[in-house]
Every structure is written in structure tokens, then in C-alpha cells.
Design an enzyme around this catalytic site. Structure first.
Site, PDB file in Angstrom:
ATOM      1  N   LYS A  32       0.829  -1.212   0.000  1.00  0.00           N
ATOM      2  CA  LYS A  32       0.000   0.000   0.000  1.00  0.00           C
ATOM      3  C   LYS A  32       0.857   1.253   0.000  1.00  0.00           C
ATOM      4  CE  LYS A  32      -3.837   0.056   2.345  1.00  0.00           C
ATOM      5  NZ  LYS A  32      -4.636  -0.090   3.560  1.00  0.00           N
ATOM      6  N   ARG A 102      -3.024   3.176   8.671  1.00  0.00           N
ATOM      7  CA  ARG A 102      -3.415   1.963   7.941  1.00  0.00           C
ATOM      8  C   ARG A 102      -2.248   0.993   7.840  1.00  0.00           C
ATOM      9  NH1 ARG A 102      -7.698   3.241   4.113  1.00  0.00           N
ATOM     10  NH2 ARG A 102      -8.426   5.317   4.597  1.00  0.00           N
ATOM     11  N   GLY A 111      -7.972  -6.998   4.912  1.00  0.00           N
ATOM     12  CA  GLY A 111      -8.691  -6.941   6.178  1.00  0.00           C
ATOM     13  C   GLY A 111      -8.055  -7.696   7.334  1.00  0.00           C
ATOM     14  N   MET A 113      -5.216  -7.071   8.946  1.00  0.00           N
ATOM     15  CA  MET A 113      -4.589  -6.254   9.980  1.00  0.00           C
ATOM     16  C   MET A 113      -5.418  -4.992  10.194  1.00  0.00           C
ATOM     17  SD  MET A 113      -0.673  -6.942   9.093  1.00  0.00           S
ATOM     18  CE  MET A 113      -0.947  -6.381   7.474  1.00  0.00           C
ATOM     19  N   ARG A 346      -3.650  -1.476  -6.092  1.00  0.00           N
ATOM     20  CA  ARG A 346      -2.828  -2.693  -6.035  1.00  0.00           C
ATOM     21  C   ARG A 346      -3.297  -3.607  -7.163  1.00  0.00           C
ATOM     22  NH1 ARG A 346      -5.738  -4.949  -0.540  1.00  0.00           N
ATOM     23  NH2 ARG A 346      -7.800  -5.017  -1.420  1.00  0.00           N
ATOM     24  N   HIS A 465     -15.390  -8.731   1.653  1.00  0.00           N
ATOM     25  CA  HIS A 465     -14.363  -9.654   2.132  1.00  0.00           C
ATOM     26  C   HIS A 465     -14.607 -11.065   1.592  1.00  0.00           C
ATOM     27  CE1 HIS A 465     -12.731 -12.486   5.154  1.00  0.00           C
ATOM     28  NE2 HIS A 465     -11.684 -11.690   5.050  1.00  0.00           N
ATOM     29  N   SER A 782      10.426 -44.503 -19.720  1.00  0.00           N
ATOM     30  CA  SER A 782       9.377 -43.646 -19.173  1.00  0.00           C
ATOM     31  C   SER A 782       9.441 -43.787 -17.662  1.00  0.00           C
ATOM     32  CB  SER A 782       8.012 -44.079 -19.702  1.00  0.00           C
ATOM     33  OG  SER A 782       7.022 -43.293 -19.101  1.00  0.00           O
ATOM     34  N   CYS A 850       5.577 -40.817 -16.831  1.00  0.00           N
ATOM     35  CA  CYS A 850       4.137 -41.093 -16.872  1.00  0.00           C
ATOM     36  C   CYS A 850       3.555 -41.268 -15.479  1.00  0.00           C
ATOM     37  CB  CYS A 850       3.830 -42.288 -17.754  1.00  0.00           C
ATOM     38  SG  CYS A 850       4.527 -43.829 -17.127  1.00  0.00           S
ATOM     39  N   TYR A 870       9.215 -35.533 -23.016  1.00  0.00           N
ATOM     40  CA  TYR A 870       7.805 -35.203 -22.781  1.00  0.00           C
ATOM     41  C   TYR A 870       7.415 -35.505 -21.343  1.00  0.00           C
ATOM     42  CZ  TYR A 870       7.009 -40.219 -22.841  1.00  0.00           C
ATOM     43  OH  TYR A 870       7.061 -41.542 -22.523  1.00  0.00           O
TER      44      TYR A 870
HETATM   45  C1  PEP Z   1       4.204 -45.336 -11.963  1.00  0.00           C
HETATM   46  O1  PEP Z   1       4.600 -46.189 -11.196  1.00  0.00           O
HETATM   47  O2  PEP Z   1       4.540 -44.137 -11.898  1.00  0.00           O
HETATM   48  C2  PEP Z   1       3.260 -45.689 -13.022  1.00  0.00           C
HETATM   49  C3  PEP Z   1       2.903 -44.819 -13.941  1.00  0.00           C
HETATM   50  O3  PEP Z   1       2.723 -46.924 -12.949  1.00  0.00           O
HETATM   51  P1  PEP Z   1       1.501 -47.319 -12.003  1.00  0.00           P
HETATM   52  O4  PEP Z   1       1.035 -46.069 -11.356  1.00  0.00           O
HETATM   53  O5  PEP Z   1       0.481 -47.933 -12.891  1.00  0.00           O
HETATM   54  O6  PEP Z   1       2.140 -48.291 -11.080  1.00  0.00           O
END
Ligand code: PEP
Ligand code: MG
Length: 897
Positions: A32, A102, A111, A113, A346, A465, A782, A850, A870
Site C-alpha cells: 500500500k 493503515r 482486512g 490487519m 494494487r 471480504h 518412461s 508417466c 515429454y
Molecule cells: C508409476 O509407477 O509411476 C506408473 C505410472 O505406474 P503405475 O502407477 O500404474 O504403477
């Protein structure tokens, strides 16, 4: 020379020099104070004033409640400078200066303080002001406000006592609003308030203006460590050591007659993001009346009709501020006898939807760059678009009982709880769904609001609020339902002739402002908001990480693709085995006594699997699809041992059905023969594939048959076969070699070649440690970080999350839940090593993730850093991951801290 503790509003250059940058100025002067000074610098009308720094607050709190050396002298000096500018003197009976005191921390804590207005009034200065203004009603109204605020904030008198007196006067005068009371009323009320202070605080209300000022400053300092401020900081993740600044500002009055007003506004619509000023105001009122939701406010458009000149100026200032700060502003203003004064600006809190729209609009208006727009939106805010909405059909049939202001979007269903403690208790201890219903909310209610699914109030406007807090925390909220009559004594409410008790179900729609009786079913919406689509398309241009999805069925794959997925990173094939028409064949396959019996069962399963995969390939035409071979232990497909044992025992005792007993006994024997002490560390994953090779061979045949069939029809297929739970390269050597042979055979049979890969999950530490060996076979990795986290920590997620892990988090033994965000220094180190070793062997190794972490923005950031190709996550998190991946590439994380 003592430290500089006090900065006049026109000394922002000095503050900047000392603090180096604007972040530093905000830390020193509070949000402020910094913005009041900045507005002064750019020539926006701000009443003269000064800021006492957060450092002074911290020094006061650390020094056991003593102002740090030099602070009071500097305060008095600054006050003289303000007197000079205002042309009035503090405490001068002839022409008194009044100031407000203030709070204002670095991050806004609405609100939380304390604030005291009209400091400097006593019986003598009040007389002086009456002579000057010829308006005793105004002066005594201001005076009673000072006694009330000072009494409750500084001297700890409960506010209700004051409110009761006011209510009594209103009743006797037959009016509904304080603004209809007379000068005599306010004079008497002031005297009564002073009496209340004397009785309850056992001290007189201080009449010396200097004493008032110094006590008010102390009270604001202390309020930094008040319970509600601490609760708020804990919830909002604000550090506890920042301290609050104190702003001493010349009072300007919105209650000096019909040409005076006070209000709060957002420069754009904080709910939808539309480019229109929205706000509330009151004529002839003081600021707190608007924010507290005590009087029903009016929409800001009306101000344009009532005080067009001042409103025109206000609009210009609002646009100017927005341009200057390059963000939507939340402002407070007062108009004193036609003259506009800005009291605060603000960056405005807003819904996720508004955040996205404002970022996109501002980029298109040229106010910010596309890069900034992408960085501005928190990935988690995208989650809003995937929040439940009411099922449109159910909503049509639902019993609508009221409507109010739609201040924070989303649908929420829960039991009515009339106070914050009840809401919190029900939600936390009893795991009930709760809607908190109050006449209005106060800072003390925040814990209940956080625990509730949604918030409903009978009073208050868009900037009340309840509205601010709900928007900040993404809670659906409907406020200002005038028809709602809440009786906190009997724990009942009446609304449009409908009576409801605490504990009964209601449903609220924060998007439309509607309130329904009962539980209205909700559905998941789609990501079709054009602003979001645009923002994500900008994000896609910045990111390097691809975003894939975990999807088992074609409908999930289609949705994932609509949300922007660039591949399927995990199809868990076993999920399909659980379907009713398939499970008996799966069980037959498991229980088979001979090769032939097993082959027979697998033959039945093959067409099902093939059809599943065909659907996936079609949905993902042109994109990679990773299909994981069966992973869980076999007992998951058989009846539970305990249940079977109970049933067999019962049948044995009752001798009811001999044939059933025999079949159940056979099943029990099979289940017992397969029982393992630790099935998750037992016969599963690749081990199962090696143990029952026909099963995974059938799966690979189904994958390749489906791929070849689709390819013949012109679908561009890219199957990737994933082997789970590899720990040793030899497992992969045996399994993958056998399966690749099946793939080649099918392609030969079908007379067509498809583009394919074989690879493995990395979800056992040993696999990560020997990734160079594993990459000799695997064409892709993965990371199964669900299992990798379990196996690295040596803890079972299901047991941990319902037990000791929560205790670990509460006691801060672990900084965060490693199943939600990748544990970078442990699991992450293994991942980083696996990427490095794997690519040493196979430079073009495709590596992704994954596990569930693939949809967590912080983990996405980490995956970008260690060079994954990815992240793969649930379809609903794909848009979140797209944004997080772009922010990672831009090197600007916008994560919830
Ligand atoms: C994991 O273990 O991260 C995975 C994707 O396999 P699940 O969750 O099916 O064991
Ligand atoms: Mg796993």
C-alpha cells in the site's frame, strides 16, 4: 545517524535508492505504501501522508514493544511536512488535521490487519471542525467512528457492544441506515462509545492526538502477529518475518454530503476479465462502510450518473494506473465535495478465468508481451476450467431458492454450516462437504472459508471480504443474497419462503449467482474458453517439452487430444481386463491348469484387446501411443481372499449348495497358492511377463494386429510397447527379445510394416542406476515416478498417505509430499542419472515421465531441466502441463509458493 524509518509519499526515490528495486520498495514500504508513493510520483491525486517501514515494525516486535530509536522523531517530522501540505495542524483546535493509520504489508492481506480512521479528534478539535464545516452531524459521525475503531483495534473492546448501541439508535429513530441518524444522535453515540471504552478497557479513551497516533501505530505493528493474520499467511504461503508497514494518511471524507462518496473498484471485471470497471460505492459514507458490507452498496456505473465530473476523472485515473502498472488494478477512492482522491491501488485479485482473459487482452492491447501473458497465469489456475459445473439437465430440475452476486465461479455442493469453526470441524474432522453460510464474512472466518466447498452470504458486494477471499482461493461464492435471512441463534435460515436448517444440503453456482436446495449433480466441463485456447497456443510456441497423456480408452485419448496432448504416454492395459465380459476370461487364464486352457482363455481376450488398441490408434492418428504390458499382481483379478474364506466357511456350515461350495473352494485354493506377503514387490510387471510369457505375447500380438489393421486403412500409427518394472537388464533382454519376435511375426503375417518402439519404465532404483545397460535394449524410457518414489523411499504410498506421511508433512520432516511433487534431491537425482546414462548408450533415447508427477507444474519444471522429451499426465491436466512447460522454457516459473 539513525536509520531512516519514515518515508513521505513524495520520497519514493529515496526508498528506491535504498531498496535497489521495486520489489525492495514494496518490501520496505509495504504494497500500500509503495503504491501510494508511486501514485504521488506519477501525479495521481493522493492525500498527503507518509509510511513507517516494515523494518520499523520488525524492530518494534523484536525489541519487545518499543519504537526503534529515531522512529518517533522522524514520525513527528513527517507529520509537520504533511501539515504543511494539507494546510492544517494535527491537534490544532482551530484547523485540525485528521489522519488515518493503515496497515500495509508487502503482500496484500485484505482486512487481516488493523486500520484506525479520524485520528486527531477529541472534544476540542471536534468543536473546531464544526466551526469550519458547519456540519456537526458529519463531525460527530467521524468522532464516533474514531472511538469505535480505536476502542476495538487499539483497546481491545469487542465490536458488538458498539454495534448494539448503533442498532438501538436506528431502531428508535425508525431508520435502517446509520446515514439517516442526526447530529444529536451521533453526539450522544460518541459519548456512549466513550463510556463503553471506559467500562470495558478500564481506561479512558485518549484525548491527546499524539497519544492516539502513537498507540494506533503500535496496534498496527502488533496486528502483524494477530491470530487471523497468522492464519491468513499460513493459508496464502506468505512469510511470517516480513512485517507490516504503517501508512499515516491525511483524512479525506466521503461523508461530507451528497457530493461526497467513497468506493472500491477493479479496473476490469474480476470475475470474467471483461474490460469494464466494476465496483461498489456509497455516497455520503466513509470507506469502511463499503468494504465491511454493512450498508448495501451501489454499482459503480451509478456514480457516473450522480457525480459525472468526478467519475470521469476517476475513469481516467483508473486507466492510467492500469497502464502504469501493466495490470488490472484494485483501487479505493474517496470523493470529498466533488474532489477525487485515490487512497489505494494494487494488482487486483481475480478469478482464474479473469486472469487468463486479462493476460490475453492486455497482450493484444500491446500493454504486455505474449511472453508475459504466458508467464502471468499460474498453471494451477488453468485447473479452474476443469472444475465441476452443475449438470445442465439436473440444474433445470433443481429447486432454485435464491440468487445473489456471482463473485467467484464454479459449482459447489455441501451442508449448511453457519460459522467458520463448524465449517472447519465438519470438513476436516468429519470429512463432510460444507457450504459456509454467513450474513457476511470477516477476516476471522478465513479458516472456515478455506475448509468449505463454497461460500454464501446475505450481505456484501463484489468487493466484500467474502468475494475477495473466495476469488483468491478459488472457492465458488455467491454473496449479497438479500432475500436470505439467517438466524444464528436457532441455526436456521429463511429464503423466499423456504426454511433450511444447519446441516441441510444446498448447492451454489458461483458462475451465475444461483442458489439451489439439495445436492445438484455436477459434471466436468471442457476447455473451450477462447481466451484460454489462445493463451495455450502462445504457450505451445515457447515450450520444448512435449505434453502427452495417460489414457486407457479411446474416449480418454480423444479428450486428451482435444486438450492438446501430443501422444499417449501410458495406456494401462490391465484396466481393460476388469470389464465384466472380460474378467471371467482373465480369471480362467490365471487359473488354467494346462497350456491349452490358458491359450484358450488368451484367445478370447485377444480380440477385446485388439479392438481397444485400434480405438486408441485411430484417436491418436499420427501421434505416438505407448501401451504398457500388464503390470499388477495376478491376485488383483481374483476375488479377495478374506471374502472367499468367509463365503466358503458359511457354505460349509450351512451345507446349502454343494456345487457352489466346490467352485468356491477351488477358487480359494488358487487364491491361496498365489498369495504373497508383499504383492507390490512380488510377482508383477516384467516378472509376470517372464513367468507367463503367453500373456504378454498375446498383448503384443493384439497391439501389432491393431496397428497393422489401422495402418492398412491409412491411419498413421506409432505404437510403443512398454515393459514395466524392469530392475535388471537381463529381464528386458529375455522379455523384449521374445516380444519383438512376436511383433515382427505379426507384421509379416499382415504384410505391412509399422513404425514401432520397444522400451521400459524406469520405476525401480536399480533400473535408474544401470540405465546405460538397460538402454542397450530399450529404445525409450518412461519414468514411473509413482513406483519410483515408493521404491526409492521404501514406503508404500497407500499406507503412507493415509497415515504417517501426513504427520511427516505437518511436522515438516518432509518439505512436501513426494508423491505430489518430485523429490528432486532423491528421486530426481536418480532420474537425472538415468537420463544421462541412458543417452550415453543411446543418444536418441526418448525419455518421458508417466507417473502422476507429469501433471504437477513444479515437477514439469524439473523434467524440463533434466532434458526429458515429454511429460505424460491425465487428460485433465494436459492444459496445465502445457502452460507449466512453457514457463519452464521461459525460465519463469509461476508456481504456488
Ligand atoms: C508409476 O509407477 O509411476 C506408473 C505410472 O505406474 P503405475 O502407477 O500404474 O504403477
Ligand atoms: Mg508403476
Amino acid at each position: 545517524m539513525p536509520k531512516k524509518w519514515v518515508y513521505l509519499f513524495d520520497e519514493v526515490d529515496l526508498a528506491e535508492k535504498r531498496a535497489k528495486n521495486w520489489e525492495g520498495v514494496r518490501a520496505l514500504l509495504g504494497g500500500k505504501g509503495a503504491n501510494l508513493a508511486e501514485m504521488t510520483r506519477i501525479g495521481v491525486p493522493v492525500p498527503p501522508g507518509f509510511t513507517i517501514t516494515t523494518e520499523a515494525c520488525n524492530a518494534y516486535l523484536a525489541g519487545g514493544g518499543k519504537f526503534p530509536e529515531g522512529m518517533w522523531t522522524q514520525t513527528l517530522k513527517a507529520l509537520r511536512a504533511v501539515e504543511e501540505k494539507a494546510g492544517k495542524r494535527f491537534g490544532d483546535p482551530k484547523n485540525p488535521l485528521l489522519v488515518s493509520c493503515r496497515s500495509g504489508a508487502k503482500f496484500s492481506m485484505p482486512g487481516m490487519m488493523d486500520t484506525v480512521l479520524n485520528i486527531g479528534l477529541n472534544d476540542t478539535t471536534a468543536e473546531g471542525m464544526i466551526r469550519l464545516t458547519s456540519d456537526p452531524r458529519f463531525v460527530f459521525d467521524a468522532y464516533r467512528r474514531l472511538v469505535q475503531m480505536f476502542g476495538s483495534v487499539v483497546m481491545g473492546v469487542a465490536d458488538e457492544a458498539f454495534e448494539e448501541v448503533l442498532a438501538g439508535y436506528r431502531r428508535r429513530a425508525g431508520v435502517s441506515s446509520d446515514s439517516d441518524l442526526t447530529a444529536d444522535d451521533f453526539k450522544a453515540i460518541t459519548a456512549e462509545f466513550q463510556k463503553i471504552v471506559r467500562q470495558q478497557a478500564k481506561q479512558n479513551f485518549p484525548t491527546d492526538p499524539m497519544e492516539q497516533l502513537s498507540l494506533a501505530i503500535e496496534a498496527v505493528f502488533k496486528s502483524w502477529n494477530g491470530k487471523r493474520a497468522i492464519d491468513y499467511r499460513n493459508a496464502a504461503g506468505i512469510a511470517h518475518d516480513l512485517g507490516t508497514a504503517v501508512n499515516i494518511v491525511t483524512m479525506v471524507f466521503g461523508n461530507m454530503g451528497k457530493d461526497s462518496a467513497t468506493g472500491v473498484a477493479m479496473t476490469r471485471n474480476a470475475t470474467t476479465g471483461e474490460k469494464e470497471i466494476e465496483g461498489d460505492f456509497l455516497t455520503n459514507a466513509q470507506g469502511e462502510d463499503v468494504v465491511a458490507g454493512i450498508r448495501t452498496t451501489r454499482p459503480i456505473e451509478d456514480l457516473g450518473k450522480e457525480l459525472p465530473k468526478a467519475y470521469g476523472q476517476f475513469e481516467r485515473v483508473a486507466r492510467r494506473l492500469e497502464k502504469h502498472y501493466r495490470n488490472m488494478q484494485d483501487v479505493e477512492f474517496t470523493i470529498e465535495r466533488g474532489k477525487l482522491w485515490m487512497l489505494q491501488t494494487r494488482d487486483g485479485k481475480r478469478t482464474a478465468q479473469a486472469e487468463v482473459r486479462i493476460a490475453v487482452d492486455m497482450a493484444e492491447e500491446g500493454m504486455i508481451t505474449k511472453r508475459e501473458a504466458v508467464i502471468r497465469v499460474k498453471p494451477e489456475q488453468v485447473d479452474f476450467y476443469l472444475h465441476p459445473q452443475f449438470d445442465p439437465l439436473a440444474r433445470k430440475r433443481a429447486e432454485k431458492i435464491a440468487a445473489g452476486l456471482n463473485v467467484s465461479p464454479g459449482a459447489a455442493v455441501g451442508m449448511i454450516a453457519f460459522d467458520a469453526d463448524t465449517a472447519e470441524k465438519w470438513a476436516k474432522e468429519q470429512k463432510r462437504q460444507v457450504i459456509m453460510v454467513r450474513p457476511e464474512t470477516k477476516p476471522d472466518d478465513v479458516h472456515g472459508m478455506l475448509a468449505a466447498n463454497g461460500i454464501l452470504t446475505s450481505k456484501g458486494g463484489r468487493t466484500s471480504h467474502a468475494a475477495l477471499v473466495a476469488r483468491q482461493f478459488g472457492k465458488p461464492a455467491v454473496v449479497g443474497v438479500a432475500a436470505l435471512d439467517i438466524d444464528l441463534e436457532t441455526r436456521k435460515m429463511q429464503v423466499n419462503g423456504r426454511a433450511l436448517q444447519e446441516g441441510e444440503w444446498i448447492s451454489i453456482d458461483g458462475t451465475t449467482g444461483e442458489v439451489f436446495a439439495g445436492q445438484v449433480p455436477t459434471i466436468q466441463p471442457d476447455v473451450s474458453d477462447p481466451y484460454l485456447i489462445k493463451l495455450l497456443s502462445w504457450a505451445d510456441k515457447f515450450r520444448r517439452l512435449e505434453v502427452w497423456a495417460n489414457a486407457d480408452y479411446p474416449r480418454d485419448a480423444e479428450r486428451a487430444r482435444r486438450f492438446g496432448a501430443q501422444g499417449i504416454g501410458l495406456c494401462r492395459t490391465e484396466h481393460m481386463f476388469f470389464e465384466t465380459e472380460r474378467l471371467p476370461h482373465v480369471q480362467k487364464m490365471i487359473l488354467a491348469k494346462t497350456e491349452e486352457e490358458r491359450e484358450e482363455a488368451l484367445k478370447k481376450l485377444l480380440p477385446f484387446q485388439r479392438a481397444d488398441f485400434e480405438g486408441l490408434f485411430r484417436a491418436m492418428d499420427g501421434l505416438p501411443v505407448i501401451i504398457r504390458l500388464i503390470d499388477p499382481p495376478m491376485h488383483e483379478f481374483l476375488p479377495a481372499h478374506d471374502t472367499l474364506l468367509q463365503e466358503v466357511t458359511e457354505l460349509r456350515i450351512t451345507r446349502r449348495d454343494k456345487a457352489e461350495l466346490e467352485s468356491k473352494e477351488r477358487m480359494l485354493a488358487a487364491v491361496e497358492s498365489m498369495r504373497e506377503a508383499n504383492p507390490m514387490l512380488g510377482l508383477r510387471g516384467v516378472r509376470l511377463g517372464i513367468h507367463i510369457p503367453e500373456l504378454t505375447k498375446m498383448q503384443v500380438r493384439a497391439i501389432f494386429e491393431a496397428a497393422c489393421r489401422c495402418a492398412k486403412e491409412g491411419v498413421d500409427v506409432h505404437p510403443e510397447v512398454m515393459i514395466p518394472l524392469t530392475a535388471h537388464v537381463n529381464e528386458l533382454k529375455i522379455q523384449q527379445t521374445a516380444l519383438e519376435e512376436v511383433g515382427r511375426q505379426v507384421m509379416k503375417e499382415q504384410g505391412i510394416d509399422v513404425d514401432y518402439k520397444f522400451g521400459t519404465m524406469i520405476e525401480i532404483p536399480r533400473a535408474a542406476l544401470t540405465a546405460d545397460e538397460i538402454a542397450e535394449y530399450a529404445q525409450f524410457f518412461s519414468f514411473g515416478t509413482n513406483d519410483l518414489t515408493q521404491t526409492t523411499y521404501g514406503i508404500s504410498r497407500d499406507d503412507a498417505e493415509s497415515g504417517f506421511l501426513m504427520e511427516y508433512l505437518e511436522k515438516k520432516i518432509l518439505p512436501e509430499n513426494p508423491f505430489a511433487s518430485i523429490d528432486e534431491s532423491g528421486v530426481g537425482k536418480l532420474m537425472e542419472m538415468a537420463v544421462r546414462l541412458g543417452r550415453k548408450t543411446r543418444p536418441d533415447l526418448e525419455v518421458g515421465i508417466c507417473g502422476e508427477h507429469g501433471g504437477d507444474p513444479k515437477s514439469v519444471w524439473f523434467c524440463h531441466k533434466i532434458g526429458l522429451n515429454y511429460v505424460s499426465c491425465s487428460p485433465f491436466r494436459v492444459p496445465i502441463a502445457r502452460l507449466a512447460a512453457a514457463q519452464a522454457a521461459l525460465g519463469e516459473a509461476n508456481l504456488d509458493k
